[in-house]
Motif scaffolding. Structure first.
Motif, PDB file in Angstrom:
ATOM      1  N   VAL A 556       0.837  -1.204   0.000  1.00 19.82           N
ATOM      2  CA  VAL A 556       0.000   0.000   0.000  1.00 19.82           C
ATOM      3  C   VAL A 556       0.869   1.250   0.000  1.00 19.82           C
ATOM      4  O   VAL A 556       0.603   2.222  -0.721  1.00 19.82           O
ATOM      5  CB  VAL A 556      -0.942  -0.006   1.224  1.00 19.82           C
ATOM      6  CG1 VAL A 556      -1.591   1.354   1.420  1.00 19.82           C
ATOM      7  CG2 VAL A 556      -2.026  -1.065   1.052  1.00 19.82           C
ATOM      8  N   GLY A 557       1.938   1.248   0.813  1.00 21.75           N
ATOM      9  CA  GLY A 557       2.849   2.396   0.832  1.00 21.75           C
ATOM     10  C   GLY A 557       3.511   2.614  -0.515  1.00 21.75           C
ATOM     11  O   GLY A 557       3.667   3.762  -0.969  1.00 21.75           O
ATOM     12  N   LEU A 558       3.891   1.518  -1.176  1.00 22.82           N
ATOM     13  CA  LEU A 558       4.498   1.631  -2.500  1.00 22.82           C
ATOM     14  C   LEU A 558       3.491   2.171  -3.505  1.00 22.82           C
ATOM     15  O   LEU A 558       3.825   3.000  -4.368  1.00 22.82           O
ATOM     16  CB  LEU A 558       5.009   0.256  -2.943  1.00 22.82           C
ATOM     17  CG  LEU A 558       5.770   0.189  -4.271  1.00 22.82           C
ATOM     18  CD1 LEU A 558       6.990   1.087  -4.233  1.00 22.82           C
ATOM     19  CD2 LEU A 558       6.181  -1.253  -4.571  1.00 22.82           C
ATOM     20  N   GLY A 559       2.226   1.725  -3.393  1.00 23.66           N
ATOM     21  CA  GLY A 559       1.182   2.238  -4.281  1.00 23.66           C
ATOM     22  C   GLY A 559       0.927   3.712  -4.059  1.00 23.66           C
ATOM     23  O   GLY A 559       0.702   4.481  -5.015  1.00 23.66           O
ATOM     24  N   PHE A 560       0.967   4.149  -2.801  1.00 20.56           N
ATOM     25  CA  PHE A 560       0.804   5.570  -2.467  1.00 20.56           C
ATOM     26  C   PHE A 560       1.910   6.403  -3.122  1.00 20.56           C
ATOM     27  O   PHE A 560       1.650   7.426  -3.765  1.00 20.56           O
ATOM     28  CB  PHE A 560       0.830   5.736  -0.952  1.00 20.56           C
ATOM     29  CG  PHE A 560       0.787   7.159  -0.467  1.00 20.56           C
ATOM     30  CD1 PHE A 560      -0.408   7.852  -0.442  1.00 20.56           C
ATOM     31  CD2 PHE A 560       1.935   7.790  -0.014  1.00 20.56           C
ATOM     32  CE1 PHE A 560      -0.458   9.163   0.016  1.00 20.56           C
ATOM     33  CE2 PHE A 560       1.903   9.094   0.440  1.00 20.56           C
ATOM     34  CZ  PHE A 560       0.698   9.788   0.454  1.00 20.56           C
ATOM     35  N   ALA A 561       3.159   5.952  -2.949  1.00 15.18           N
ATOM     36  CA  ALA A 561       4.283   6.680  -3.545  1.00 15.18           C
ATOM     37  C   ALA A 561       4.214   6.661  -5.069  1.00 15.18           C
ATOM     38  O   ALA A 561       4.515   7.667  -5.731  1.00 15.18           O
ATOM     39  CB  ALA A 561       5.600   6.068  -3.064  1.00 15.18           C
ATOM     40  N   ALA A 562       3.813   5.530  -5.639  1.00 15.21           N
ATOM     41  CA  ALA A 562       3.715   5.430  -7.099  1.00 15.21           C
ATOM     42  C   ALA A 562       2.654   6.370  -7.645  1.00 15.21           C
ATOM     43  O   ALA A 562       2.816   6.964  -8.724  1.00 15.21           O
ATOM     44  CB  ALA A 562       3.400   3.990  -7.505  1.00 15.21           C
ATOM     45  N   THR A 563       1.561   6.534  -6.910  1.00 15.66           N
ATOM     46  CA  THR A 563       0.497   7.452  -7.345  1.00 15.66           C
ATOM     47  C   THR A 563       0.998   8.888  -7.376  1.00 15.66           C
ATOM     48  O   THR A 563       0.819   9.603  -8.369  1.00 15.66           O
ATOM     49  CB  THR A 563      -0.709   7.340  -6.395  1.00 15.66           C
ATOM     50  OG1 THR A 563      -1.204   6.010  -6.420  1.00 15.66           O
ATOM     51  CG2 THR A 563      -1.807   8.303  -6.816  1.00 15.66           C
ATOM     52  N   LEU A 564       1.638   9.319  -6.278  1.00 18.88           N
ATOM     53  CA  LEU A 564       2.181  10.679  -6.247  1.00 18.88           C
ATOM     54  C   LEU A 564       3.286  10.850  -7.295  1.00 18.88           C
ATOM     55  O   LEU A 564       3.351  11.882  -7.979  1.00 18.88           O
ATOM     56  CB  LEU A 564       2.729  10.996  -4.862  1.00 18.88           C
ATOM     57  CG  LEU A 564       1.708  11.210  -3.742  1.00 18.88           C
ATOM     58  CD1 LEU A 564       2.416  11.483  -2.427  1.00 18.88           C
ATOM     59  CD2 LEU A 564       0.774  12.376  -4.075  1.00 18.88           C
TER      60      LEU A 564
END
Length: 714
Positions: A556-564
């Motif tokens: 989830v943290g990686l997905g958050f960073a990838a989105t930004l």
């Protein structure tokens, strides 16, 4: 427990529906309306300097008149203003003042309002309200623009209105009716996608009706809680509620309907099938809702009033949606039985799951490759975060053809960009006595010597205990440069130059934004970890595992960073934007992390169920992806499409938010939930569930023959 809840709802469907209708009517009739909140003191905690400066300003200068907007005059030919032009400026200002517009006290001009190069003249619009965002005032600014047209005829002048109120007016008009646009897009997407998947008009429309009923109940409960529960919920939360309720509500309904359809295909009667569906996915839905509620309630730890008010309101809305998913939805669909799928008969046949089945097979056979490819893609996109720049400049995101934007650019031809909204510096005697004029003059000289902006002469409070200075910066008040100057050099210089026995407070728009920036960074370090821990606990309880929650939250943290990062790559690096809205990480957190976690929970819960049936990890992954892909894909498409509509807005800030959330939801669904998480789960095998053990059921389920099912419902 969930099986019992489902069975009660399907055995007493009319009673269940009646209770919900009465609840909706009661809350709509009895709940107080949500009130708008615009007080800056409610936004920032009182210990911030800008808030204390605003409170001092209110006490020391209760009758202070600050222009809400500014009229900017120039010659049509771009030349220097003549004496006749300046006389025309006076006439136009006097004519607009006599128009008697609501909330407009006066329109003032002065000799100092002519630029040194004599190309620009200004007239201040002084309002009877201190709230520059007052709706009546905005209407008057709009009317003033029309009233000015006949007054300017026959002159050589061009006039534009800019400043806080004018910019707010243009922002609202340029974005259009965003709430209505989001609502319409959401409804269309839900109806079209559900109709395409289930080929039934009833299934396409019923979720919309159910969620609308939930929206009424949730809004009433939120306003009641705000009135009597001691927290504030701003009326502006409406657009976010629409997306949350329809996004989350559609997710939970789809989770239920797809399992309901599976059990119907196995030959079960509708009521039995729906009861079994609630029993199987009820815990998954409750865990998903619990994760979202925990993420929203973590906003209570925010230092920003807007986010603290948003947290409980969104948590209440998700809790109501969960209750409806476990009671109202089963009641409605068990009452309709297989007629809900009319006129289609496709529900009787198992779909081929072509692409989903191939993806599932690849993940089961080559989990290391799939994990490396999906994780690598997210990591590359996340690298963009390293270049993230956040901005507060709302006007900079507006279309360049708007009057307030063009007038601001015209103003900068003759004045500093901060002319319309100077930073306020307050010098106050600590003992409440009168300030010495010599002290004040000496302080003014030292402040000017700092060379940070033009310092206007001191204005004394009626008691003489406070002196107010204006510092006109070269930069726009909401620009990054102005915020950096005020938060650092200006505040340092203002405090260091304070005479003995006095104190200094720096306020104004730039100071407020500097404090919001500080509060936002503090919130990121507190709210996000708190939400992550809460979600991990919920995942641990659902999966009876210590291992799974860790890699799920890392994903989830990686997905958050990838989105930004993706948003940075597109808007900053490719399109040349100065930065992204400072609120974007919070928006991504609300809709990509909180709601997107639903998809991870659904997949992993289905994986656990398949392992419990006796399937090996690889086979469990095949079954979980194959049967979850259509549910997750449909839910993600609806939510992403809802936000994708914002890409049609003229406001670049709305475009950035729309892209970030839409793309982030798609990444979460198709890359993280359907590829990365199942692949890592396959690699870990039975260690995923440590320290617990997932043991196969004593009697694994076997699908009944298809012919009896067809005959029974034919």
């Amino acid at each position: 427990m969930f099986g019992r809840v489902g069975r009660v709802a399907v055995r007493h469907p009319w009673l269940t529906i009646l209770v919900w209708v009465i609840a909706a009517m009661g809350t709509a009739a009895l709940a107080p309306p949500l009130k708008p909140v615009s007080d800056q003191a409610e936004f920032l905690p009182s210990h911030y300097e800008s808030v204390r400066a605003g409170e001092l300003q209110g006490r020391a200068f209760p009758q202070q008149e600050q222009p809400a907007s500014v009229m900017v005059f120039r010659r049509d030919d771009g030349g220097k203003l003549t004496g006749e032009d300046l006389a025309d400026v006076q006439k136009v200002a006097a004519g607009l003042e006599k128009a008697g517009l609501d909330k407009i006290k006066k329109v003032e001009t002065s000799a100092q309002a002519v630029s040194p190069n004599r190309e620009i003249a200004l007239a201040g619009i002084v309002a009877t309200t201190k709230d520059p965002y007052n709706a009546d005032l905005l209407d008057s600014i709009k009317q003033m623009r029309e009233e000015a047209k006949p007054l300017l005829k026959g002159t050589s002048l061009h006039m534009g209105i800019t400043g806080a109120s004018a910019t707010t007016l243009d922002t609202l008009e340029s974005s259009g009716d965003t709430d209505a646009m989001i609502m319409m897009a959401t409804l269309v997407l839900i109806v079209v996608l559900l109709a395409a998947i289930f080929r039934s008009p009833l299934i396409a429309i019923l979720p919309v009706l159910v969620i609308t009923l939930v929206f009424v109940v949730a809004t009433g409960l939120i306003s009641t809680a705000a009135e009597f529960g001691g927290f504030q919920a701003d009326a502006s939360i409406g657009s976010i509620l629409i997306v949350v309720l329809f996004g989350v509500g559609t997710d939970y309904i789809l989770f239920l309907l797809f399992r309901y359809r599976e059990f119907l295909r196995l030959g079960q009667e509708p009521k039995e099938a729906m009861g079994e569906a609630v029993a199987r996915v009820g815990e998954t839905i409750a865990s998903a809702a619990g994760a979202v509620i925990a993420a929203f309630l973590a906003l209570l730890l925010s230092s920003l009033g807007m986010l603290r008010a948003m947290g409980p309101a969104l948590a209440i809305s998700v809790a109501v949606t969960l209750l409806a998913a476990l009671t109202l939805v089963p009641a409605v669909f068990s009452l309709l039985g297989t007629k809900a799928f009319w006129p289609s008969k496709a529900w009787r046949r198992e779909p081929r799951h072509g692409l989903a089945a191939r993806t599932a097979s690849l993940t089961a056979r080559r989990p290391a490759l799939v994990a490396a490819a999906s994780g690598g893609l997210l990591a590359v996109l996340a690298a963009g975060v390293l270049n993230l720049t956040t901005v507060f400049d709302n006007a900079g995101s507006l279309p360049k053809n708007l009057e307030s934007v063009q007038a601001a650019e015209t103003l900068e031809r003759g004045f500093s960009a901060g002319q319309t909204d100077p930073t306020q510096v307050f010098l106050e005697a600590e003992d409440g006595g009168k300030l010495e004029r010599s002290q004040v003059l000496a302080y003014e000289r030292e402040l000017s010597a700092a060379g940070l902006g033009q310092v206007t002469p001191a204005v004394f409070s009626p008691e003489g205990s406070v002196a107010r200075f204006g510092v006109v910066l070269e930069h726009k008040p909401d620009s990054t440069q102005a915020i950096d100057v005020v938060s650092g050099p200006l505040r340092d210089a203002a405090h260091q130059a304070a005479p003995e026995g006095t104190r200094v407070l720096v306020g104004g728009t730039s100071a407020v934004l500097a404090d919001i920036q500080h509060a936002t960074h503090r919130d990121y370090s507190v709210v996000f970890p708190a939400a992550g821990i809460a979600i991990m606990v919920i995942l641990g309880l659902l999966l009876r595992s210590v291992v799974a929650p860790w890699y799920l939250m890392l994903a989830v943290g990686l997905g958050f960073a990838a989105t930004l990062g993706s948003t940075v790559w597109l808007f900053q690096n490719l399109m040349g934007e100065a930065g992204l809205p400072f609120t974007l990480p919070v928006i991504v957190y609300l809709f990509v992390v909180a709601i997107g976690t639903d998809y991870n929970i659904l997949v992993v819960a289905r994986l656990r169920e398949e392992v419990k049936r006796g399937n090996a990890p690889a086979q469990a992954v095949r079954q979980a992806i194959t049967h979850s892909a259509s549910t997750i894909g449909t839910a993600a498409a609806i939510l992403a499409g809802t936000f994708g509509v914002l890409l049609l807005a003229q406001n670049s800030m709305l475009q950035q938010m729309g892209f970030a959330v839409a793309f982030g939801i798609l990444l979460t669904a198709f890359v993280m939930a359907l590829l990365l998480v199942p692949a890592v789960t396959t690699l870990l095998g039975h260690r995923t569930w440590w320290p617990g053990r997932v043991t196969p059921d004593a009697e694994p389920e076997e699908a009944p023959a298809r012919e009896p099912a067809l005959a029974r419902h034919g």
